[in-house]
Design a protein around this motif. Structure first.
Motif, mmCIF file in Angstrom:
data_model
loop_
_atom_site.group_PDB
_atom_site.id
_atom_site.type_symbol
_atom_site.label_atom_id
_atom_site.label_comp_id
_atom_site.label_asym_id
_atom_site.label_seq_id
_atom_site.Cartn_x
_atom_site.Cartn_y
_atom_site.Cartn_z
ATOM 1 N N THR A 118 58.583 31.830 30.530
ATOM 2 C CA THR A 118 57.351 32.584 30.757
ATOM 3 C C THR A 118 56.343 32.175 29.693
ATOM 4 O OG1 THR A 118 56.453 34.796 31.206
ATOM 5 C CG2 THR A 118 57.959 34.594 29.328
ATOM 6 N N TRP A 187 42.760 34.780 33.093
ATOM 7 C CA TRP A 187 43.454 33.518 33.386
ATOM 8 C C TRP A 187 42.978 32.363 32.484
ATOM 9 C CZ3 TRP A 187 41.157 36.151 37.762
ATOM 10 C CH2 TRP A 187 42.082 36.974 38.433
ATOM 11 N N THR A 190 46.113 30.229 31.445
ATOM 12 C CA THR A 190 47.259 30.128 32.356
ATOM 13 C C THR A 190 47.569 28.697 32.809
ATOM 14 O OG1 THR A 190 45.814 30.674 34.220
ATOM 15 C CG2 THR A 190 47.055 32.484 33.215
ATOM 16 N N ASP A 209 55.574 34.343 35.625
ATOM 17 C CA ASP A 209 54.532 35.005 34.839
ATOM 18 C C ASP A 209 55.130 36.191 34.108
ATOM 19 O OD1 ASP A 209 52.332 33.402 35.249
ATOM 20 O OD2 ASP A 209 51.588 34.526 36.986
ATOM 21 N N ASP A 211 54.213 39.113 34.069
ATOM 22 C CA ASP A 211 54.168 40.356 34.852
ATOM 23 C C ASP A 211 55.169 40.319 36.003
ATOM 24 O OD1 ASP A 211 52.902 38.521 36.453
ATOM 25 O OD2 ASP A 211 51.094 39.712 36.791
ATOM 26 N N VAL A 212 56.163 39.453 35.873
ATOM 27 C CA VAL A 212 57.249 39.358 36.853
ATOM 28 C C VAL A 212 58.539 39.835 36.200
ATOM 29 C CG1 VAL A 212 58.645 37.810 38.266
ATOM 30 C CG2 VAL A 212 56.171 37.467 38.130
ATOM 31 N N GLY A 248 52.701 32.473 40.324
ATOM 32 C CA GLY A 248 53.321 33.381 39.362
ATOM 33 C C GLY A 248 54.818 33.167 39.280
ATOM 34 N N THR A 249 55.366 32.532 40.315
ATOM 35 C CA THR A 249 56.794 32.171 40.358
ATOM 36 C C THR A 249 56.923 30.824 41.023
ATOM 37 O OG1 THR A 249 57.455 34.494 40.624
ATOM 38 C CG2 THR A 249 59.071 32.828 41.217
ATOM 39 N N THR A 299 58.228 36.388 45.475
ATOM 40 C CA THR A 299 57.153 36.956 44.657
ATOM 41 C C THR A 299 56.879 38.382 45.141
ATOM 42 O OG1 THR A 299 54.914 36.611 43.809
ATOM 43 C CG2 THR A 299 55.316 35.960 46.097
ATOM 44 N N HIS A 334 57.052 41.691 41.296
ATOM 45 C CA HIS A 334 55.824 41.185 40.695
ATOM 46 C C HIS A 334 54.813 42.330 40.567
ATOM 47 C CE1 HIS A 334 52.612 37.735 40.762
ATOM 48 N NE2 HIS A 334 52.554 38.477 39.679
ATOM 49 N N ILE A 336 51.295 43.108 40.182
ATOM 50 C CA ILE A 336 49.956 42.538 40.192
ATOM 51 C C ILE A 336 48.914 43.629 39.954
ATOM 52 C CG2 ILE A 336 50.637 40.691 41.756
ATOM 53 C CD1 ILE A 336 49.051 42.186 43.966
ATOM 54 N N LYS A 340 50.610 46.570 36.577
ATOM 55 C CA LYS A 340 51.254 46.049 35.364
ATOM 56 C C LYS A 340 51.689 47.198 34.458
ATOM 57 C CE LYS A 340 48.335 41.923 35.542
ATOM 58 N NZ LYS A 340 49.230 41.177 36.432
#
Length: 377
Positions: A118, A187, A190, A209, A211-212, A248-249, A299, A334, A336, A340
């Motif tokens: 991550t 972002w 990222t 990510d 946040d996963v 994100g994944t 995701t 996830h 989003i 979060k």
């Protein structure tokens, strides 16, 4: 073959000795018999009879041994002919078997190396620390996965390194540079996730990510990536479009093509598209043979468990699973937008909290308390 030959030579010498002994015994008995008196002749009759039968048995034994030797020689010759005639067939069969064996790795006896990683940047360290902590915890509790792969859990860090005392046990920190391309808003950094293209020491790299939250090992993505060298395995952003990749994944199998494409945004030839790396990724890899889509289940949004969300029970209906069953089988969740945990989190549900949402946030919060403990300098 050496031993068989030696046995034949020894046997031949034994036969010659026995034959010579037999002839000598015959000559002595017939010559000496004529010079003996009647009484002595009478006494020697039983002895001569015994000697006669002895010679017969000796000759019989000699014939049996010779026949046995010839039989063994014949069998050996036949087997040699058969072996010669079938050697080509044996080679073909071995070749066919070898072609049907797929090695687990390029180095026999070694498990494929896999990294789960991550990205961390900025002052708030807790999201990445918690995400990595949970990854390590999940993977450590799946012996079947550990037996198949050699796994590392890594935090990619842009900027000043995280104090080593704060890195969760079993987790590695790896410094990466800022990418030349930058996104907007949250972002900004990222694009740096794509530095994993340089991690050639791994057969597959799984990126999540921060946040996963991982719930189960992503073996399906790993195996797909290993089957397609120099490729990216990515889930669709199913709540938007099944043709849109969700970055994100994803799983990456490092290779020359991927390396070259990511270099364009990492080193400044391409300054990106849209607000973040996801926009650029979809524009760059559209219709690319290097990209393989998998189910959006990889995701899974936490809105799956909130009745007020437009995607509530989306996968549960497709898979005919209750929300509880869905949570138990889901590979990850996830968070989003406002979901979060370090944002509004579960409060986004505004009173419509389900049992599954409670379990999800409880899991994250408990891990966060352990992973984000303040350590005195």
């Amino acid at each position: 073959m050496f031993h068989r030959k030696k046995w034949f030579e020894d046997d031949q010498s034994n036969l010659s000795f026995r034959s010579s002994a037999s002839k000598q015994a015959g000559k002595w008995s017939s010559g000496a018999f004529l010079f003996l008196s009647s009484r002595r002749r009478f006494l020697l009759v039983p002895l001569l009879v015994s000697l006669f039968y002895f010679n017969i048995r000796l000759l019989h034994t000699e014939n049996n041994i010779r026949a046995s030797r010839e039989s063994i020689s014949t069998k050996i010759e036949r087997r040699a002919v058969v072996a010669k005639n079938t050697s080509s067939n044996v080679e073909v069969e071995v070749s066919e078997v070898a072609e049907n064996i797929t090695p687990l790795s390029t180095d026999q006896g070694k498990k494929p190396r896999v990294a789960y990683t991550t990205l961390s940047y900025g002052d708030d360290l807790c999201p990445a620390l918690t995400s990595a902590f949970i990854m390590h915890d999940v993977l450590s509790n799946h012996n079947d996965t550990n037996s198949r792969y050699d796994i590392d859990v890594i935090i990619m860090r842009v900027g000043d390194p995280i104090p080593h005392q704060r890195i969760p046990v079993g987790v590695i920190q790896r410094a990466v540079k800022q990418a030349k391309a930058k996104g907007n808003y949250q972002w900004t950094h990222t694009y740096a996730k794509f530095w994993i293209k340089d991690w050639d020491e791994y057969d597959v790299v799984i990126f999540l990510d921060s946040d996963v939250m991982l719930l189960n090992p992503l073996n399906v993505l790993i195996d797909k990536a290993r089957d397609s060298p120099d490729s990216i395995i990515v889930p669709s952003a199913y709540w938007i479009s099944n043709d849109l990749a969700m970055t994100g994944t994803f799983a990456l199998s490092p290779g020359a093509v991927i390396h070259k494409i990511f270099d364009t945004v990492l080193k400044g030839e391409d300054y990106g598209t849209g607000d973040g790396e996801m926009d650029w990724f979809n524009a760059k890899f559209k219709r690319s043979s290097s990209l393989t889509f998998v189910s959006g289940l990889y995701t899974l949004l936490c809105g799956e468990f909130f009745p007020g969300d437009g995607i509530f029970n989306y996968w549960g209906e497709k898979l005919n699973l209750s929300p509880n069953e869905m949570l138990k089988t889901a590979p990850l969740v996830h968070f989003i937008a406002t979901w979060k945990p370090w944002g509004r989190g579960i409060e986004t549900a505004e009173g419509g909290v389900t049992t599954e949402l409670k379990l999800i946030y409880k899991r994250w919060n408990e891990a966060s308390k352990k992973a984000c403990k303040k350590i005195s300098p």
